[in-house]
Design a protein around this motif. Sequence first.
Motif, mmCIF file in Angstrom:
data_model
loop_
_atom_site.group_PDB
_atom_site.id
_atom_site.type_symbol
_atom_site.label_atom_id
_atom_site.label_comp_id
_atom_site.label_asym_id
_atom_site.label_seq_id
_atom_site.Cartn_x
_atom_site.Cartn_y
_atom_site.Cartn_z
ATOM 1 N N ASP A 1 -31.372 25.085 -16.205
ATOM 2 C CA ASP A 1 -31.180 25.761 -17.491
ATOM 3 C C ASP A 1 -30.616 27.166 -17.261
ATOM 4 O O ASP A 1 -29.719 27.616 -17.991
ATOM 5 C CB ASP A 1 -32.503 25.849 -18.254
ATOM 6 C CG ASP A 1 -32.894 24.527 -18.909
ATOM 7 O OD1 ASP A 1 -32.012 23.652 -19.029
ATOM 8 O OD2 ASP A 1 -34.069 24.381 -19.288
ATOM 9 N N GLN A 2 -31.145 27.856 -16.254
ATOM 10 C CA GLN A 2 -30.636 29.192 -15.950
ATOM 11 C C GLN A 2 -29.183 29.126 -15.493
ATOM 12 O O GLN A 2 -28.357 29.950 -15.883
ATOM 13 C CB GLN A 2 -31.489 29.846 -14.858
ATOM 14 C CG GLN A 2 -31.004 31.233 -14.435
ATOM 15 C CD GLN A 2 -31.021 32.218 -15.583
ATOM 16 O OE1 GLN A 2 -32.086 32.491 -16.132
ATOM 17 N NE2 GLN A 2 -29.860 32.757 -15.952
ATOM 18 N N ARG B 1 -26.911 26.977 -16.327
ATOM 19 C CA ARG B 1 -26.053 26.771 -17.502
ATOM 20 C C ARG B 1 -25.859 28.073 -18.264
ATOM 21 O O ARG B 1 -24.760 28.376 -18.726
ATOM 22 C CB ARG B 1 -26.671 25.691 -18.413
ATOM 23 C CG ARG B 1 -26.697 24.294 -17.784
ATOM 24 C CD ARG B 1 -27.218 23.273 -18.784
ATOM 25 N NE ARG B 1 -27.453 21.985 -18.141
ATOM 26 C CZ ARG B 1 -28.648 21.574 -17.704
ATOM 27 N NH1 ARG B 1 -29.720 22.346 -17.866
ATOM 28 N NH2 ARG B 1 -28.785 20.394 -17.119
ATOM 29 N N ARG B 2 -26.932 28.848 -18.400
ATOM 30 C CA ARG B 2 -26.809 30.136 -19.093
ATOM 31 C C ARG B 2 -25.902 31.095 -18.324
ATOM 32 O O ARG B 2 -25.255 31.966 -18.918
ATOM 33 C CB ARG B 2 -28.187 30.767 -19.304
ATOM 34 C CG ARG B 2 -29.052 30.029 -20.315
ATOM 35 C CD ARG B 2 -30.225 30.872 -20.753
ATOM 36 N NE ARG B 2 -31.140 31.181 -19.655
ATOM 37 C CZ ARG B 2 -32.144 30.409 -19.282
ATOM 38 N NH1 ARG B 2 -32.359 29.251 -19.903
ATOM 39 N NH2 ARG B 2 -32.938 30.759 -18.296
ATOM 40 N N ASP B 3 -25.847 30.907 -17.020
ATOM 41 C CA ASP B 3 -24.976 31.732 -16.184
ATOM 42 C C ASP B 3 -23.530 31.258 -16.203
ATOM 43 O O ASP B 3 -22.672 31.850 -15.543
ATOM 44 C CB ASP B 3 -25.474 31.730 -14.730
ATOM 45 C CG ASP B 3 -26.693 32.616 -14.529
ATOM 46 O OD1 ASP B 3 -26.764 33.676 -15.192
ATOM 47 O OD2 ASP B 3 -27.564 32.264 -13.711
#
Length: 302
Positions: free
Chosen positions: A74-75, A77-79
Motif C-alpha cells: 500500500d505504501q 502504491r502511494r509512492d
Amino acid sequence: MTTPVAAVVGQLARDLVLSVDAVPGAGEAGDATGRREQLGGKGANQAVALAQLGVRPRLVAVAGDDVIGDVLLDQARRDGIEVTAVVRRRDTLTGLIVELLESDGTWRYVQHLPEAVLLTEHDVEAAHAVIAGADAVLVQLQQPPAAALAAARIGHDAGRLVVLDGVPEERRDDLLAAADVVRADDREARLLLGDEPTVENARSLLDQGPRLLALGVGDGNLFVWRDGDLRLPLTDEKVVDTTGGGDAFTASLTASLLRGEDPATAARWAVAASGATVGHPSGRPDLRSEDLAKRVRELSGE
C-alpha cells in the motif's frame, strides 16, 4: 514528453530504524531516541527514488502473504510504484531489516531475509513483459545469480538500459556482457578491480560489456566511460546515516541517463542525490527538493 519507465529487480522489506545514543552491551537494555518503520530494501528504496525523480518505477520483488506485505505494498502504491510484478509468497513472512543507528552515524543491521523472500529465476521470467517493456532495468546483485542474470538478459535482449548494482560473485562475465552501467561501492570496486581501482583498469572492464562504470574510491566516486572519466568528491553534507545513499545514487544516475544526459552530468546528479540522502536517518530518499539541482550546479562549478 513521455515519462520514462524503469523496472527495479531487487529487495522489498520492512525497515525498522532505531536511533540510539549507544548500542547496549550483552545483558543490558537501552532506550531508542527515535523510531522509524517504513517501506525499505534496496529495490524499494531505488523505486521510491526513481518516482521522486520523475521516472515510473515497476518493482519486481517478493513480499510475504502477511499483513506487513499488505502495508508495504500500500505504501509503495502511494509512492507511485507499480507493484503488479511483486510476488506474494505463500506461508512466508515479509523480509525485515532492523537498523541500530548510533548518534555518531555508526550503524548495525540485523536482518531476516531468508531464501523465500528472494527472487527466483522463475519469478523473473514471470515478469518478462514488465521488465522488457521498461526503458531501464535496475538489477540488485544481492539477489540469487540466476534471477539477476535472467533480469539483465531480458533487459539487454529488449535493448533497454541495464544497470547492475553491486558486483557479481557468480556468472560475472555473463552479467557484465548484459550490462550498460555498473555501480559498485568502495568494497565492491576493490573486489571488481583490485585494491586500487584506476581509470586504466576500469576502462579495461568496459571491453566486457558495460559502457559506464560508477565506482566508489574512498573519498569520492570514479566514473569511467569509453571516451572520458570523472572523479567527484563526496558532497560536504553532514553524514547522519549512510544507509540508502547508494540506492539514491543508482536511481539518480539512471534517471539522468534516461533523460538523455551525458555521463558527466549523470555522475553529478548521482553524487548530489547520495549526499541529500545521507543527511537524514534511514535509507528512505527525499529527492524532490529543489536543493538537488542546486547541488548539481555546485558540483559542476557553477
